[in-house]
Write a protein that holds these residues in place. Structure first.
Motif, PDB file in Angstrom:
ATOM      1  N   GLY A  64       0.761  -1.237   0.000  1.00  0.00           N
ATOM      2  CA  GLY A  64       0.000   0.000   0.000  1.00  0.00           C
ATOM      3  C   GLY A  64       0.787   1.279   0.000  1.00  0.00           C
ATOM      4  O   GLY A  64       0.205   2.367  -0.048  1.00  0.00           O
ATOM      5  N   LEU A  65       2.114   1.214   0.065  1.00  0.00           N
ATOM      6  CA  LEU A  65       2.923   2.428   0.106  1.00  0.00           C
ATOM      7  C   LEU A  65       3.231   2.969  -1.286  1.00  0.00           C
ATOM      8  O   LEU A  65       3.677   4.102  -1.430  1.00  0.00           O
ATOM      9  N   GLN A  66       2.996   2.155  -2.312  1.00  0.00           N
ATOM     10  CA  GLN A  66       3.304   2.566  -3.678  1.00  0.00           C
ATOM     11  C   GLN A  66       2.052   2.516  -4.551  1.00  0.00           C
ATOM     12  O   GLN A  66       1.196   1.650  -4.376  1.00  0.00           O
ATOM     13  N   ILE A  67       2.009   3.430  -5.493  1.00  0.00           N
ATOM     14  CA  ILE A  67       0.896   3.443  -6.449  1.00  0.00           C
ATOM     15  C   ILE A  67       1.187   2.509  -7.613  1.00  0.00           C
ATOM     16  O   ILE A  67       0.274   2.045  -8.305  1.00  0.00           O
ATOM     17  N   SER A  68       2.482   2.185  -7.827  1.00  0.00           N
ATOM     18  CA  SER A  68       2.895   1.268  -8.886  1.00  0.00           C
ATOM     19  C   SER A  68       3.882   0.252  -8.334  1.00  0.00           C
ATOM     20  O   SER A  68       4.756   0.602  -7.535  1.00  0.00           O
ATOM     21  N   GLU A  69       3.740  -0.991  -8.763  1.00  0.00           N
ATOM     22  CA  GLU A  69       4.653  -2.046  -8.323  1.00  0.00           C
ATOM     23  C   GLU A  69       4.569  -3.226  -9.279  1.00  0.00           C
ATOM     24  O   GLU A  69       3.478  -3.577  -9.753  1.00  0.00           O
ATOM     25  N   ARG A 150      -6.455   7.167   2.359  1.00  0.00           N
ATOM     26  CA  ARG A 150      -5.655   6.287   1.518  1.00  0.00           C
ATOM     27  C   ARG A 150      -6.556   5.189   0.985  1.00  0.00           C
ATOM     28  O   ARG A 150      -7.338   4.588   1.738  1.00  0.00           O
ATOM     29  N   VAL A 151      -6.462   4.928  -0.318  1.00  0.00           N
ATOM     30  CA  VAL A 151      -7.229   3.876  -0.975  1.00  0.00           C
ATOM     31  C   VAL A 151      -6.283   2.701  -1.250  1.00  0.00           C
ATOM     32  O   VAL A 151      -5.214   2.887  -1.842  1.00  0.00           O
ATOM     33  N   PHE A 152      -6.661   1.501  -0.805  1.00  0.00           N
ATOM     34  CA  PHE A 152      -5.845   0.310  -1.003  1.00  0.00           C
ATOM     35  C   PHE A 152      -6.591  -0.677  -1.901  1.00  0.00           C
ATOM     36  O   PHE A 152      -7.727  -1.033  -1.613  1.00  0.00           O
ATOM     37  N   ALA A 153      -5.920  -1.125  -2.956  1.00  0.00           N
ATOM     38  CA  ALA A 153      -6.458  -2.172  -3.822  1.00  0.00           C
ATOM     39  C   ALA A 153      -5.599  -3.414  -3.636  1.00  0.00           C
ATOM     40  O   ALA A 153      -4.404  -3.410  -3.948  1.00  0.00           O
ATOM     41  N   ASP A 154      -6.210  -4.469  -3.103  1.00  0.00           N
ATOM     42  CA  ASP A 154      -5.517  -5.731  -2.805  1.00  0.00           C
ATOM     43  C   ASP A 154      -5.992  -6.764  -3.823  1.00  0.00           C
ATOM     44  O   ASP A 154      -7.168  -7.123  -3.839  1.00  0.00           O
ATOM     45  N   THR A 166      -0.668  -5.102  -3.230  1.00  0.00           N
ATOM     46  CA  THR A 166      -1.517  -4.095  -2.596  1.00  0.00           C
ATOM     47  C   THR A 166      -0.981  -2.739  -3.005  1.00  0.00           C
ATOM     48  O   THR A 166       0.118  -2.341  -2.601  1.00  0.00           O
ATOM     49  N   LEU A 167      -1.732  -2.051  -3.849  1.00  0.00           N
ATOM     50  CA  LEU A 167      -1.342  -0.728  -4.320  1.00  0.00           C
ATOM     51  C   LEU A 167      -2.153   0.326  -3.585  1.00  0.00           C
ATOM     52  O   LEU A 167      -3.308   0.087  -3.205  1.00  0.00           O
ATOM     53  N   GLY A 168      -1.550   1.497  -3.381  1.00  0.00           N
ATOM     54  CA  GLY A 168      -2.240   2.553  -2.643  1.00  0.00           C
ATOM     55  C   GLY A 168      -2.220   3.870  -3.382  1.00  0.00           C
ATOM     56  O   GLY A 168      -1.276   4.181  -4.116  1.00  0.00           O
ATOM     57  N   ALA A 169      -3.269   4.661  -3.199  1.00  0.00           N
ATOM     58  CA  ALA A 169      -3.361   5.988  -3.799  1.00  0.00           C
ATOM     59  C   ALA A 169      -4.039   6.927  -2.808  1.00  0.00           C
ATOM     60  O   ALA A 169      -4.858   6.500  -1.992  1.00  0.00           O
ATOM     61  N   ASP A 170      -3.699   8.201  -2.900  1.00  0.00           N
ATOM     62  CA  ASP A 170      -4.265   9.200  -1.986  1.00  0.00           C
ATOM     63  C   ASP A 170      -5.625   9.687  -2.457  1.00  0.00           C
ATOM     64  O   ASP A 170      -5.864   9.864  -3.656  1.00  0.00           O
ATOM     65  N   LEU A 171      -6.502   9.906  -1.500  1.00  0.00           N
ATOM     66  CA  LEU A 171      -7.850  10.419  -1.754  1.00  0.00           C
ATOM     67  C   LEU A 171      -8.114  11.552  -0.764  1.00  0.00           C
ATOM     68  O   LEU A 171      -7.785  11.428   0.421  1.00  0.00           O
ATOM     69  N   ALA A 172      -8.658  12.652  -1.243  1.00  0.00           N
ATOM     70  CA  ALA A 172      -8.960  13.787  -0.371  1.00  0.00           C
ATOM     71  C   ALA A 172     -10.467  13.992  -0.284  1.00  0.00           C
ATOM     72  O   ALA A 172     -11.172  13.899  -1.289  1.00  0.00           O
TER      73      ALA A 172
END
Length: 320
Positions: A64-69, A150-154, A166-172
């Motif tokens: 979840g710390l990276q948007i790309s992996e 934080r949005v997590f896609a597992d 598990t990729l993560g992206a910021d959401l406001a």
């Protein structure tokens, strides 16, 4: 006009411009950018900004710390919403060619698990999005408070040899931001009239068993219902950077060994020392409930009194 006067006039005009822009933003309910967690007392076992809490490095990669992996990217088409208003959250998982991924391996009854958590870890959503034929995922969401999320896609791509990611992206979420602080560490939590007790410790760099015992009105719950292929689903997030831990249930319904309560067992490894939030989803009498705990990796759970239900649990889009 001499040089000094010209600079003074320019500065005044610049200040007036920014002042006007700020005023307009306040009127139209500005989107709040990702805010850091609410200030809290630093603990000796919390990870520093440049090192993990276990000998200066993380013992196990956190998600979840990276948007790309590994050639995959989480493309969040809805980077901001308005707090308190229902919105449609849309995103796509793309490969290294920029193409939308449309084939996923089913794990725990789903092709993809979506988690949304606030930066201060007081709001948590476990959502069940649907995927369109073109690879676009969508789900309704209603976030109660303004601030950073934080949005997590597992998920695991169906491509041969692909690993779980598990990729993560910021959401406001726009609105008036009011900082909040997670509850102090405690071994019990309340959720919708249920009491959940935590036993075991979360250890840095070492797998350990976490047991959660569910009761209601002082009586053990012995008829939990399967949820996502188990009698409970546990998510752990590290305070500060919201590192996502992969937690695995021990046993499954119908295996002849695993009982439907009152205890639910998991195996987890903390990537470092620090403070974590644990979110347990469990199903009983047809409804899913969420119990949340604050723990410190490497420390025994503290306290005996039930913690207040401070975490905002499931929201719109959580299909059962």
């Amino acid at each position: 006009m001499n040089t000094g006067l010209r600079i003074t006039a320019f500065a005044a005009a610049l200040a007036a411009t920014f002042g006007t822009a700020y005023g307009v933003g306040r009127v139209v309910d500005p989107v709040v950018a990702d805010a850091p967690p609410a200030p809290h007392e630093k603990h000796a076992d919390e990870p520093s900004a440049d090192a993990g809490g276990d000998g200066g490095h993380e013992s196990e990669p956190a998600g979840g710390l990276q948007i790309s992996e590994n050639g995959y990217t989480l493309d969040l088409a809805t980077p901001h919403v308005t707090a308190g208003r229902r919105a449609e959250l849309r995103f796509t998982v793309r490969d290294d060619q920029g193409k939308a991924v449309t084939a996923f391996k089913r794990e725990h009854d789903k092709e993809l698990h979506l988690i949304v958590a606030s930066r201060d870890l007081t709001t948590y959503r476990h959502l069940h999005p649907t995927r369109a034929a073109d690879g676009t995922w969508s789900t309704p969401v209603d976030l109660p408070r303004a601030g950073g999320y934080r949005v997590f896609a597992d998920f695991t791509p169906a491509k041969k040899g692909a690993e779980s990611l598990t990729l993560g992206a910021d959401l406001a979420a726009g609105g008036t931001y009011r900082p909040a602080t997670p509850p102090a560490p405690d071994r019990t939590a309340s959720a919708d009239g249920y009491q959940v007790e935590l036993a075991g410790t979360l250890n840095p760099g070492k797998a350990g068993e976490l047991k959660l015992k569910v009761s209601r009105d002082g009586r053990p719950v012995t008829d939990l219902q399967p949820y996502l292929g188990a009698y409970g689903h546990l998510v752990a997030l590290r305070s500060g950077d919201l590192a996502y831990l992969h937690v695995h249930p021990n046993g499954e319904p119908g295996d002849g060994r695993t009982k439907p309560g009152p205890e639910i067992s998991f195996t987890a490894t903390a990537p470092s020392g620090g403070t974590y939030r644990l979110f347990l989803d469990f199903r009983h009498e047809g409804k899913v409930h969420t119990a949340a705990f604050t723990v410190r990796a490497g420390s025994a759970p503290a306290g005996r009194e039930s913690a207040p239900a401070a975490t905002e649990g499931h929201g719109d889009g959580h299909g059962h």
